[in-house]
Design a protein around this motif. Structure first.
Motif, PDB file in Angstrom:
ATOM      1  N   UNK A 191      83.757 -30.315  29.033  1.00  0.00           N
ATOM      2  CA  UNK A 191      82.475 -30.954  28.731  1.00  0.00           C
ATOM      3  C   UNK A 191      81.297 -29.969  28.775  1.00  0.00           C
ATOM      4  N   UNK A 192      81.221 -29.167  29.848  1.00  0.00           N
ATOM      5  CA  UNK A 192      80.108 -28.217  29.960  1.00  0.00           C
ATOM      6  C   UNK A 192      80.081 -27.244  28.795  1.00  0.00           C
ATOM      7  N   UNK A 193      81.191 -26.495  28.573  1.00  0.00           N
ATOM      8  CA  UNK A 193      81.218 -25.555  27.447  1.00  0.00           C
ATOM      9  C   UNK A 193      81.019 -26.227  26.089  1.00  0.00           C
ATOM     10  N   UNK A 194      81.503 -27.472  25.918  1.00  0.00           N
ATOM     11  CA  UNK A 194      81.299 -28.160  24.634  1.00  0.00           C
ATOM     12  C   UNK A 194      79.811 -28.379  24.400  1.00  0.00           C
ATOM     13  N   UNK A 214      86.721 -19.183  30.014  1.00  0.00           N
ATOM     14  CA  UNK A 214      87.630 -19.442  28.903  1.00  0.00           C
ATOM     15  C   UNK A 214      87.177 -20.665  28.109  1.00  0.00           C
ATOM     16  N   UNK A 215      86.649 -21.678  28.819  1.00  0.00           N
ATOM     17  CA  UNK A 215      86.120 -22.857  28.126  1.00  0.00           C
ATOM     18  C   UNK A 215      85.010 -22.473  27.163  1.00  0.00           C
ATOM     19  N   UNK A 216      84.108 -21.587  27.624  1.00  0.00           N
ATOM     20  CA  UNK A 216      83.005 -21.146  26.765  1.00  0.00           C
ATOM     21  C   UNK A 216      83.527 -20.410  25.532  1.00  0.00           C
ATOM     22  N   UNK A 217      84.499 -19.514  25.756  1.00  0.00           N
ATOM     23  CA  UNK A 217      85.065 -18.755  24.640  1.00  0.00           C
ATOM     24  C   UNK A 217      85.710 -19.692  23.623  1.00  0.00           C
ATOM     25  N   UNK A 241      84.407 -20.702  19.779  1.00  0.00           N
ATOM     26  CA  UNK A 241      85.250 -20.419  18.610  1.00  0.00           C
ATOM     27  C   UNK A 241      85.345 -21.667  17.730  1.00  0.00           C
ATOM     28  N   UNK A 242      85.515 -22.825  18.387  1.00  0.00           N
ATOM     29  CA  UNK A 242      85.694 -24.072  17.643  1.00  0.00           C
ATOM     30  C   UNK A 242      84.381 -24.550  17.013  1.00  0.00           C
ATOM     31  N   UNK A 243      83.297 -24.517  17.788  1.00  0.00           N
ATOM     32  CA  UNK A 243      82.039 -25.094  17.297  1.00  0.00           C
ATOM     33  C   UNK A 243      81.064 -24.052  16.752  1.00  0.00           C
TER      34      UNK A 243
END
Lengths: 280, 207
Positions: free
Chosen positions: A84-87, A166-169, A173-175
Protein backbone atom coordinates in the motif's frame (compact mmCIF):
# COMPACT_ATOMS: atom_id res chain seq x y z
CA UNK A 1 -1.03 4.48 28.14
CA UNK A 2 -1.10 8.03 26.86
CA UNK A 3 -1.47 9.07 23.24
CA UNK A 4 2.21 9.91 23.16
CA UNK A 5 3.11 6.31 23.99
CA UNK A 6 1.17 5.18 20.94
CA UNK A 7 2.88 7.67 18.66
CA UNK A 8 6.44 7.19 19.88
CA UNK A 9 8.49 4.32 18.42
CA UNK A 10 8.52 1.00 20.28
CA UNK A 11 11.98 0.23 19.01
CA UNK A 12 13.60 3.55 18.15
CA UNK A 13 15.80 3.41 15.05
CA UNK A 14 17.65 6.70 14.42
CA UNK A 15 18.58 5.64 10.90
CA UNK A 16 14.93 4.99 10.06
CA UNK A 17 13.71 8.30 11.49
CA UNK A 18 16.51 10.14 9.70
CA UNK A 19 15.71 8.45 6.37
CA UNK A 20 12.05 9.45 6.58
CA UNK A 21 12.95 13.00 7.60
CA UNK A 22 15.32 13.30 4.64
CA UNK A 23 12.73 11.96 2.21
CA UNK A 24 10.02 14.34 3.44
CA UNK A 25 12.51 17.21 3.69
CA UNK A 26 13.79 16.78 0.14
CA UNK A 27 10.27 16.32 -1.17
CA UNK A 28 8.98 19.44 0.60
CA UNK A 29 11.91 21.68 -0.35
CA UNK A 30 11.78 20.35 -3.91
CA UNK A 31 8.09 21.24 -4.13
CA UNK A 32 8.66 24.76 -2.88
CA UNK A 33 11.62 25.51 -5.10
CA UNK A 34 10.59 23.88 -8.35
CA UNK A 35 8.95 25.87 -11.19
CA UNK A 36 5.15 26.12 -10.87
CA UNK A 37 4.38 24.28 -14.09
CA UNK A 38 6.31 21.16 -12.93
CA UNK A 39 4.80 21.00 -9.46
CA UNK A 40 2.49 18.01 -8.81
CA UNK A 41 -1.11 18.78 -7.85
CA UNK A 42 -2.57 18.60 -4.35
CA UNK A 43 -3.90 15.07 -4.74
CA UNK A 44 -0.50 13.74 -5.79
CA UNK A 45 1.25 15.50 -2.92
CA UNK A 46 -1.35 14.06 -0.57
CA UNK A 47 -0.87 10.53 -1.96
CA UNK A 48 2.90 10.76 -1.57
CA UNK A 49 2.70 12.12 1.98
CA UNK A 50 0.12 9.53 2.99
CA UNK A 51 2.24 6.72 1.52
CA UNK A 52 5.34 7.86 3.40
CA UNK A 53 3.42 8.47 6.62
CA UNK A 54 1.76 5.05 6.78
CA UNK A 55 5.11 3.35 6.17
CA UNK A 56 6.62 5.44 8.95
CA UNK A 57 3.69 4.68 11.22
CA UNK A 58 4.02 0.92 10.95
CA UNK A 59 7.79 1.11 11.57
CA UNK A 60 8.16 3.77 14.24
CA UNK A 61 5.04 3.89 16.39
CA UNK A 62 3.36 1.53 18.83
CA UNK A 63 2.08 -0.37 15.78
CA UNK A 64 5.54 -1.94 15.53
CA UNK A 65 5.12 -3.44 19.01
CA UNK A 66 1.97 -5.27 17.96
CA UNK A 67 3.63 -6.28 14.69
CA UNK A 68 6.43 -7.93 16.68
CA UNK A 69 4.13 -9.96 18.90
CA UNK A 70 1.17 -10.76 16.66
CA UNK A 71 1.45 -12.62 13.38
CA UNK A 72 -1.54 -11.00 11.73
CA UNK A 73 -0.41 -7.47 12.69
CA UNK A 74 3.01 -8.35 11.25
CA UNK A 75 1.32 -9.36 7.99
CA UNK A 76 -0.56 -6.06 8.04
CA UNK A 77 2.74 -4.25 8.53
CA UNK A 78 4.24 -5.94 5.47
CA UNK A 79 1.08 -5.28 3.46
CA UNK A 80 1.69 -1.59 4.05
CA UNK A 81 5.48 -1.66 3.60
CA UNK A 82 5.50 -3.87 0.52
CA UNK A 83 2.22 -2.89 -1.12
CA UNK A 84 0.00 0.00 0.00
CA UNK A 85 2.69 2.54 0.96
CA UNK A 86 4.85 2.04 -2.16
CA UNK A 87 1.73 1.94 -4.38
CA UNK A 88 0.64 5.34 -3.07
CA UNK A 89 4.15 6.73 -3.51
CA UNK A 90 4.50 5.34 -7.04
CA UNK A 91 1.02 6.55 -8.09
CA UNK A 92 1.79 10.01 -6.73
CA UNK A 93 4.53 10.19 -9.37
CA UNK A 94 7.31 11.99 -7.50
CA UNK A 95 9.36 12.05 -10.71
CA UNK A 96 9.33 15.87 -11.12
CA UNK A 97 10.70 16.32 -7.61
CA UNK A 98 13.36 13.68 -8.21
CA UNK A 99 14.27 15.31 -11.51
CA UNK A 100 14.55 18.68 -9.76
CA UNK A 101 17.09 17.30 -7.30
CA UNK A 102 18.86 15.22 -9.91
CA UNK A 103 19.63 18.37 -11.86
CA UNK A 104 21.24 19.83 -8.73
CA UNK A 105 23.78 17.00 -8.52
CA UNK A 106 27.17 18.03 -9.90
CA UNK A 107 28.42 16.22 -13.04
CA UNK A 108 31.29 14.67 -11.04
CA UNK A 109 28.89 13.10 -8.62
CA UNK A 110 26.65 11.96 -11.44
CA UNK A 111 29.61 10.10 -12.89
CA UNK A 112 30.46 8.40 -9.59
CA UNK A 113 26.82 7.49 -9.06
CA UNK A 114 26.49 5.95 -12.50
CA UNK A 115 27.19 2.35 -11.33
CA UNK A 116 24.16 2.71 -9.06
CA UNK A 117 22.12 3.50 -12.14
CA UNK A 118 23.33 0.31 -13.81
CA UNK A 119 22.53 -1.67 -10.70
CA UNK A 120 19.07 -0.13 -10.76
CA UNK A 121 18.62 -1.13 -14.40
CA UNK A 122 19.50 -4.72 -13.53
CA UNK A 123 17.08 -4.82 -10.60
CA UNK A 124 14.32 -3.42 -12.80
CA UNK A 125 14.52 -6.23 -15.35
CA UNK A 126 10.96 -7.61 -15.22
CA UNK A 127 12.00 -11.14 -14.34
CA UNK A 128 14.47 -10.04 -11.67
CA UNK A 129 11.97 -7.56 -10.24
CA UNK A 130 9.30 -10.26 -10.04
CA UNK A 131 11.74 -12.72 -8.51
CA UNK A 132 12.81 -10.19 -5.88
CA UNK A 133 9.26 -9.12 -5.10
CA UNK A 134 7.82 -12.58 -4.60
CA UNK A 135 11.11 -14.11 -3.44
CA UNK A 136 11.41 -11.69 -0.52
CA UNK A 137 7.90 -12.53 0.68
CA UNK A 138 8.68 -16.26 0.54
CA UNK A 139 12.11 -15.76 2.08
CA UNK A 140 10.94 -13.87 5.16
CA UNK A 141 7.96 -16.19 5.60
CA UNK A 142 10.07 -19.34 5.39
CA UNK A 143 9.26 -20.71 8.87
CA UNK A 144 12.83 -21.09 10.18
CA UNK A 145 13.95 -17.74 8.74
CA UNK A 146 10.83 -16.05 10.04
CA UNK A 147 11.60 -17.41 13.49
CA UNK A 148 15.13 -15.99 13.42
CA UNK A 149 13.96 -12.65 12.02
CA UNK A 150 11.51 -12.22 14.87
CA UNK A 151 14.18 -13.11 17.45
CA UNK A 152 16.98 -10.95 16.15
CA UNK A 153 16.62 -7.19 16.24
CA UNK A 154 19.08 -6.71 13.36
CA UNK A 155 17.40 -9.24 11.11
CA UNK A 156 14.04 -7.69 11.93
CA UNK A 157 15.20 -4.30 10.68
CA UNK A 158 16.79 -5.80 7.57
CA UNK A 159 13.49 -7.59 6.91
CA UNK A 160 11.32 -4.49 7.17
CA UNK A 161 13.66 -2.25 5.20
CA UNK A 162 14.15 -4.84 2.46
CA UNK A 163 10.37 -5.14 2.12
CA UNK A 164 9.89 -1.38 1.88
CA UNK A 165 12.72 -0.77 -0.61
CA UNK A 166 11.74 -3.69 -2.79
CA UNK A 167 8.10 -2.54 -2.67
CA UNK A 168 9.17 0.89 -3.93
CA UNK A 169 11.25 -0.62 -6.73
CA UNK A 170 8.54 -3.02 -7.83
CA UNK A 171 5.58 -0.64 -7.80
CA UNK A 172 7.61 2.07 -9.46
CA UNK A 173 8.37 -0.36 -12.28
CA UNK A 174 4.66 -1.15 -12.56
CA UNK A 175 3.23 2.37 -12.22
CA UNK A 176 5.98 4.27 -14.02
CA UNK A 177 3.97 7.13 -15.58
CA UNK A 178 6.19 7.49 -18.63
CA UNK A 179 4.52 6.00 -21.71
CA UNK A 180 6.47 2.93 -22.87
CA UNK A 181 5.86 3.82 -26.53
CA UNK A 182 8.27 6.75 -26.36
CA UNK A 183 10.43 6.03 -23.27
CA UNK A 184 12.41 3.12 -21.91
CA UNK A 185 9.76 2.22 -19.29
CA UNK A 186 8.34 -1.28 -19.28
CA UNK A 187 5.60 -2.09 -21.83
CA UNK A 188 2.05 -2.40 -20.52
CA UNK A 189 1.70 -6.03 -21.58
CA UNK A 190 4.76 -7.00 -19.58
CA UNK A 191 3.65 -4.96 -16.61
CA UNK A 192 0.35 -6.85 -16.57
CA UNK A 193 2.11 -10.21 -16.91
CA UNK A 194 4.43 -9.40 -14.00
CA UNK A 195 1.43 -8.32 -11.88
CA UNK A 196 -0.52 -11.47 -12.71
CA UNK A 197 2.45 -13.71 -11.90
CA UNK A 198 3.10 -11.87 -8.62
CA UNK A 199 -0.57 -12.18 -7.69
CA UNK A 200 -0.77 -15.91 -8.36
CA UNK A 201 2.48 -16.68 -6.52
CA UNK A 202 1.33 -14.72 -3.47
CA UNK A 203 -2.00 -16.51 -3.51
CA UNK A 204 -0.24 -19.88 -3.29
CA UNK A 205 1.62 -18.80 -0.18
CA UNK A 206 -1.41 -17.13 1.39
CA UNK A 207 -3.60 -20.13 0.74
CA UNK A 208 -0.99 -22.42 2.23
CA UNK A 209 -0.91 -20.38 5.46
CA UNK A 210 -4.71 -20.08 5.62
CA UNK A 211 -5.29 -23.80 5.13
CA UNK A 212 -2.44 -25.05 7.33
CA UNK A 213 -3.81 -27.08 10.18
CA UNK A 214 -0.58 -26.92 12.22
CA UNK A 215 1.08 -23.91 13.71
CA UNK A 216 3.50 -22.77 11.00
CA UNK A 217 4.76 -19.68 12.82
CA UNK A 218 5.18 -20.66 16.44
CA UNK A 219 7.61 -17.88 17.34
CA UNK A 220 4.63 -15.81 18.52
CA UNK A 221 3.64 -18.72 20.72
CA UNK A 222 7.12 -19.12 22.16
CA UNK A 223 7.77 -15.42 22.75
CA UNK A 224 4.35 -14.40 23.95
CA UNK A 225 1.59 -12.54 22.16
CA UNK A 226 0.69 -8.90 22.68
CA UNK A 227 -2.68 -10.03 23.95
CA UNK A 228 -4.12 -13.52 24.47
CA UNK A 229 -5.50 -14.30 21.00
CA UNK A 230 -6.10 -17.87 19.89
CA UNK A 231 -2.95 -18.87 17.91
CA UNK A 232 -5.04 -20.46 15.16
CA UNK A 233 -7.10 -17.31 14.71
CA UNK A 234 -3.90 -15.27 14.57
CA UNK A 235 -2.44 -17.50 11.88
CA UNK A 236 -5.69 -17.55 9.92
CA UNK A 237 -5.98 -13.76 9.93
CA UNK A 238 -2.32 -13.42 8.97
CA UNK A 239 -2.77 -15.91 6.16
CA UNK A 240 -5.80 -14.02 4.85
CA UNK A 241 -3.83 -10.78 4.84
CA UNK A 242 -1.15 -12.53 2.76
CA UNK A 243 -3.75 -14.11 0.49
CA UNK A 244 -6.52 -11.67 -0.35
CA UNK A 245 -5.36 -8.01 -0.39
CA UNK A 246 -2.17 -8.64 -2.45
CA UNK A 247 -4.19 -10.59 -5.02
CA UNK A 248 -6.70 -7.75 -5.18
CA UNK A 249 -3.93 -5.23 -5.64
CA UNK A 250 -2.49 -7.21 -8.55
CA UNK A 251 -5.88 -7.16 -10.24
CA UNK A 252 -6.40 -3.45 -9.58
CA UNK A 253 -2.92 -2.84 -10.96
CA UNK A 254 -3.75 -4.81 -14.10
CA UNK A 255 -7.00 -2.85 -14.57
CA UNK A 256 -5.13 0.41 -14.17
CA UNK A 257 -2.56 -0.69 -16.75
CA UNK A 258 -5.32 -1.77 -19.15
CA UNK A 259 -6.93 1.64 -18.80
CA UNK A 260 -3.64 3.39 -19.50
CA UNK A 261 -2.87 1.10 -22.42
CA UNK A 262 -6.33 1.74 -23.95
CA UNK A 263 -5.98 5.44 -23.33
CA UNK A 264 -2.64 5.59 -25.07
CA UNK A 265 -3.53 3.04 -27.74
CA UNK A 266 -2.67 4.48 -31.08
CA UNK A 267 -1.76 7.84 -29.60
CA UNK A 268 1.92 7.66 -30.29
CA UNK A 269 1.80 5.47 -33.40
CA UNK A 270 -0.73 7.89 -34.97
CA UNK A 271 1.58 10.73 -34.21
CA UNK A 272 4.48 9.02 -35.88
CA UNK A 273 2.23 8.11 -38.83
CA UNK A 274 1.20 11.73 -39.14
CA UNK A 275 4.83 12.69 -39.04
CA UNK A 276 5.56 10.19 -41.79
CA UNK A 277 2.65 11.51 -43.86
CA UNK A 278 3.69 15.10 -43.52
CA UNK A 279 7.24 14.16 -44.35
CA UNK A 280 6.32 12.34 -47.55
CA UNK B 1 16.45 11.90 -2.15
CA UNK B 2 17.15 9.48 -4.89
CA UNK B 3 20.76 8.86 -3.91
CA UNK B 4 19.82 8.57 -0.29
CA UNK B 5 17.33 5.90 -1.25
CA UNK B 6 19.84 4.10 -3.38
CA UNK B 7 22.52 4.05 -0.78
CA UNK B 8 20.11 2.81 1.82
CA UNK B 9 18.78 0.15 -0.50
CA UNK B 10 22.25 -0.94 -1.52
CA UNK B 11 23.14 -1.47 2.08
CA UNK B 12 20.05 -3.51 2.76
CA UNK B 13 20.35 -5.52 -0.42
CA UNK B 14 23.97 -6.34 0.22
CA UNK B 15 23.06 -7.27 3.79
CA UNK B 16 20.31 -9.52 2.47
CA UNK B 17 22.58 -11.09 -0.11
CA UNK B 18 25.28 -11.67 2.50
CA UNK B 19 22.67 -13.25 4.70
CA UNK B 20 21.46 -15.58 1.94
CA UNK B 21 25.02 -16.43 0.96
CA UNK B 22 26.03 -17.17 4.53
CA UNK B 23 22.96 -19.34 5.03
CA UNK B 24 23.86 -21.30 1.94
CA UNK B 25 27.59 -21.46 2.67
CA UNK B 26 27.25 -22.61 6.25
CA UNK B 27 25.39 -25.66 5.09
CA UNK B 28 22.03 -24.07 5.66
CA UNK B 29 19.55 -23.67 8.31
CA UNK B 30 20.23 -24.98 11.77
CA UNK B 31 22.99 -27.44 10.94
CA UNK B 32 25.44 -27.20 13.77
CA UNK B 33 28.38 -29.27 14.98
CA UNK B 34 26.53 -30.02 18.18
CA UNK B 35 23.18 -31.72 17.94
CA UNK B 36 21.13 -29.33 20.07
CA UNK B 37 17.61 -30.11 21.17
CA UNK B 38 16.91 -26.45 21.76
CA UNK B 39 17.01 -23.90 18.99
CA UNK B 40 20.44 -22.41 18.39
CA UNK B 41 20.20 -18.64 18.88
CA UNK B 42 23.93 -17.79 18.81
CA UNK B 43 24.38 -14.33 17.40
CA UNK B 44 20.67 -13.60 17.16
CA UNK B 45 20.32 -11.95 20.53
CA UNK B 46 22.41 -9.74 22.81
CA UNK B 47 24.35 -11.20 25.74
CA UNK B 48 22.76 -11.59 29.15
CA UNK B 49 22.34 -8.26 30.88
CA UNK B 50 19.72 -7.03 33.30
CA UNK B 51 19.08 -4.69 36.14
CA UNK B 52 16.62 -6.30 38.57
CA UNK B 53 16.13 -7.16 42.24
CA UNK B 54 16.51 -10.61 43.74
CA UNK B 55 14.27 -12.37 46.21
CA UNK B 56 16.12 -10.70 49.12
CA UNK B 57 15.24 -7.31 47.70
CA UNK B 58 18.84 -6.51 46.62
CA UNK B 59 19.48 -5.05 43.22
CA UNK B 60 21.43 -7.39 40.94
CA UNK B 61 22.83 -7.33 37.43
CA UNK B 62 23.76 -9.96 34.87
CA UNK B 63 27.38 -10.01 36.06
CA UNK B 64 26.35 -11.20 39.52
CA UNK B 65 25.71 -14.67 38.21
CA UNK B 66 28.42 -14.96 35.57
CA UNK B 67 30.60 -18.03 35.12
CA UNK B 68 27.69 -20.44 35.01
CA UNK B 69 25.34 -21.69 32.35
CA UNK B 70 22.13 -19.75 32.92
CA UNK B 71 18.55 -20.48 31.99
CA UNK B 72 16.32 -17.42 31.87
CA UNK B 73 12.60 -17.90 32.22
CA UNK B 74 9.78 -15.34 32.47
CA UNK B 75 6.71 -16.07 34.57
CA UNK B 76 4.75 -15.18 37.69
CA UNK B 77 4.13 -17.06 40.92
CA UNK B 78 0.34 -17.21 40.57
CA UNK B 79 0.81 -18.92 37.21
CA UNK B 80 -1.48 -21.95 37.09
CA UNK B 81 0.30 -24.27 34.67
CA UNK B 82 3.10 -23.08 32.35
CA UNK B 83 5.51 -21.82 35.01
CA UNK B 84 5.29 -24.65 37.56
CA UNK B 85 5.56 -27.27 34.81
CA UNK B 86 8.55 -25.59 33.23
CA UNK B 87 10.33 -24.93 36.52
CA UNK B 88 9.75 -28.47 37.69
CA UNK B 89 11.11 -29.80 34.45
CA UNK B 90 14.20 -27.60 34.72
CA UNK B 91 14.67 -28.77 38.29
CA UNK B 92 14.44 -32.41 37.22
CA UNK B 93 16.84 -31.76 34.37
CA UNK B 94 19.45 -30.15 36.62
CA UNK B 95 19.05 -32.44 39.63
CA UNK B 96 19.66 -35.40 37.34
CA UNK B 97 23.07 -33.98 36.44
CA UNK B 98 26.32 -35.31 37.85
CA UNK B 99 26.63 -33.63 41.32
CA UNK B 100 29.86 -31.96 40.16
CA UNK B 101 27.99 -30.30 37.33
CA UNK B 102 24.94 -29.21 39.27
CA UNK B 103 26.50 -25.99 40.53
CA UNK B 104 27.47 -25.05 37.01
CA UNK B 105 23.87 -24.35 36.06
CA UNK B 106 21.59 -21.64 37.39
CA UNK B 107 17.94 -20.98 36.62
CA UNK B 108 16.88 -17.34 36.63
CA UNK B 109 13.16 -17.04 37.17
CA UNK B 110 12.00 -13.52 36.34
CA UNK B 111 8.57 -12.64 37.66
CA UNK B 112 6.83 -10.15 35.38
CA UNK B 113 4.07 -9.57 37.95
CA UNK B 114 5.82 -7.27 40.46
CA UNK B 115 2.51 -6.06 41.92
CA UNK B 116 1.74 -9.42 43.48
CA UNK B 117 5.18 -11.02 43.57
CA UNK B 118 7.01 -9.41 46.46
CA UNK B 119 10.59 -10.58 47.08
CA UNK B 120 9.36 -12.72 50.03
CA UNK B 121 6.69 -14.41 47.98
CA UNK B 122 9.19 -14.97 45.18
CA UNK B 123 11.71 -16.50 47.62
CA UNK B 124 9.14 -18.97 48.92
CA UNK B 125 8.14 -19.89 45.39
CA UNK B 126 11.58 -20.53 43.92
CA UNK B 127 12.81 -22.45 46.99
CA UNK B 128 10.20 -25.01 46.16
CA UNK B 129 11.92 -25.72 42.83
CA UNK B 130 15.38 -26.65 44.09
CA UNK B 131 18.59 -24.91 45.10
CA UNK B 132 20.03 -23.69 41.84
CA UNK B 133 17.30 -21.25 41.08
CA UNK B 134 17.14 -17.53 41.68
CA UNK B 135 13.96 -15.49 41.73
CA UNK B 136 14.20 -12.06 40.16
CA UNK B 137 11.79 -9.22 39.62
CA UNK B 138 11.83 -5.46 39.26
CA UNK B 139 9.79 -2.40 38.48
CA UNK B 140 7.61 -2.75 35.41
CA UNK B 141 9.84 -0.53 33.19
CA UNK B 142 12.89 -2.63 34.14
CA UNK B 143 11.00 -5.80 33.26
CA UNK B 144 9.74 -4.30 29.99
CA UNK B 145 13.31 -3.40 29.11
CA UNK B 146 14.52 -6.95 29.71
CA UNK B 147 11.60 -8.50 27.83
CA UNK B 148 12.21 -6.20 24.87
CA UNK B 149 15.90 -7.09 24.88
CA UNK B 150 14.97 -10.74 24.42
CA UNK B 151 12.22 -10.01 21.90
CA UNK B 152 9.39 -11.07 24.13
CA UNK B 153 6.53 -9.39 25.92
CA UNK B 154 4.02 -9.85 28.72
CA UNK B 155 0.58 -8.50 29.44
CA UNK B 156 -2.04 -8.49 32.18
CA UNK B 157 -5.65 -9.58 31.88
CA UNK B 158 -8.50 -7.71 33.54
CA UNK B 159 -8.73 -8.74 37.23
CA UNK B 160 -11.76 -10.80 38.29
CA UNK B 161 -13.94 -9.72 41.28
CA UNK B 162 -11.43 -11.35 43.67
CA UNK B 163 -8.59 -9.34 42.18
CA UNK B 164 -6.96 -12.30 40.45
CA UNK B 165 -5.70 -11.83 36.94
CA UNK B 166 -3.82 -13.87 34.38
CA UNK B 167 -0.48 -12.75 32.97
CA UNK B 168 0.55 -13.62 29.42
CA UNK B 169 4.28 -14.22 29.05
CA UNK B 170 6.88 -16.04 27.00
CA UNK B 171 6.93 -19.79 27.41
CA UNK B 172 10.51 -20.11 26.18
CA UNK B 173 13.64 -20.81 28.20
CA UNK B 174 16.61 -18.71 27.10
CA UNK B 175 19.92 -20.46 27.73
CA UNK B 176 23.17 -18.50 28.06
CA UNK B 177 26.67 -19.95 28.28
CA UNK B 178 29.25 -19.13 30.98
CA UNK B 179 30.27 -15.93 29.21
CA UNK B 180 26.67 -14.81 29.01
CA UNK B 181 26.34 -15.36 25.27
CA UNK B 182 22.88 -16.38 24.11
CA UNK B 183 23.02 -19.99 22.94
CA UNK B 184 19.71 -21.80 22.94
CA UNK B 185 16.03 -21.19 23.03
CA UNK B 186 14.21 -24.12 24.58
CA UNK B 187 10.56 -24.68 24.00
CA UNK B 188 8.73 -25.96 27.08
CA UNK B 189 7.75 -29.18 25.31
CA UNK B 190 11.32 -30.55 25.46
CA UNK B 191 11.78 -33.50 27.80
CA UNK B 192 14.05 -33.25 30.84
CA UNK B 193 16.51 -35.62 29.16
CA UNK B 194 16.69 -33.39 26.11
CA UNK B 195 17.23 -30.32 28.29
CA UNK B 196 19.89 -32.15 30.30
CA UNK B 197 21.71 -33.21 27.15
CA UNK B 198 22.00 -29.59 26.00
CA UNK B 199 23.05 -28.37 29.44
CA UNK B 200 25.82 -30.96 29.71
CA UNK B 201 27.09 -30.02 26.28
CA UNK B 202 27.18 -26.35 27.25
CA UNK B 203 28.87 -27.01 30.61
CA UNK B 204 31.53 -29.23 29.12
CA UNK B 205 32.13 -26.90 26.22
CA UNK B 206 34.85 -24.83 27.84
CA UNK B 207 35.64 -26.34 31.24
Amino acid sequence: MSLLDYLLPYDFSPLTVLSYMLVMGFYGIGLLRMPDQDRPGALRIFAFTLGVLICYAVMQTRFDYYAQYMFFVHRGQHLILHHIGPILIALSNPLPVMRFWFEKISPGWKRTLRPLGWFYQVLQQPFIALFLFVGLIYFWLWPSIHFDAMLSRDLYWVMNWSMLLDGLLFWWLIFDPRPPAITSSLGYGRRMLVLAAAGVLQMFLGAWIVFSRDMVYDVYEVCGRAWPLDPEVDQLLGGMLTYIPPAMMSILGILLMLRRAMHQDGKYTNQSKQLEETAS
Amino acid sequence: MRTRFWRQRNKIISATLTLIASLLLTGCLGNDAEDWNGKNISGLMPELEFDLINSRGESVSGDDYSGRVRMLFFGFTSCPDVCPTALQKLNQATSGLDPKLQDEVLTLFVSVDPKRDTPERLAKYVDFFGDNIVGLTGKEPQLRELAKRYRTTFGYDEPDPDGNYAVSHSSAIYVFDREGNPRLLMRPNLSREEIRHDLVALIEEDS
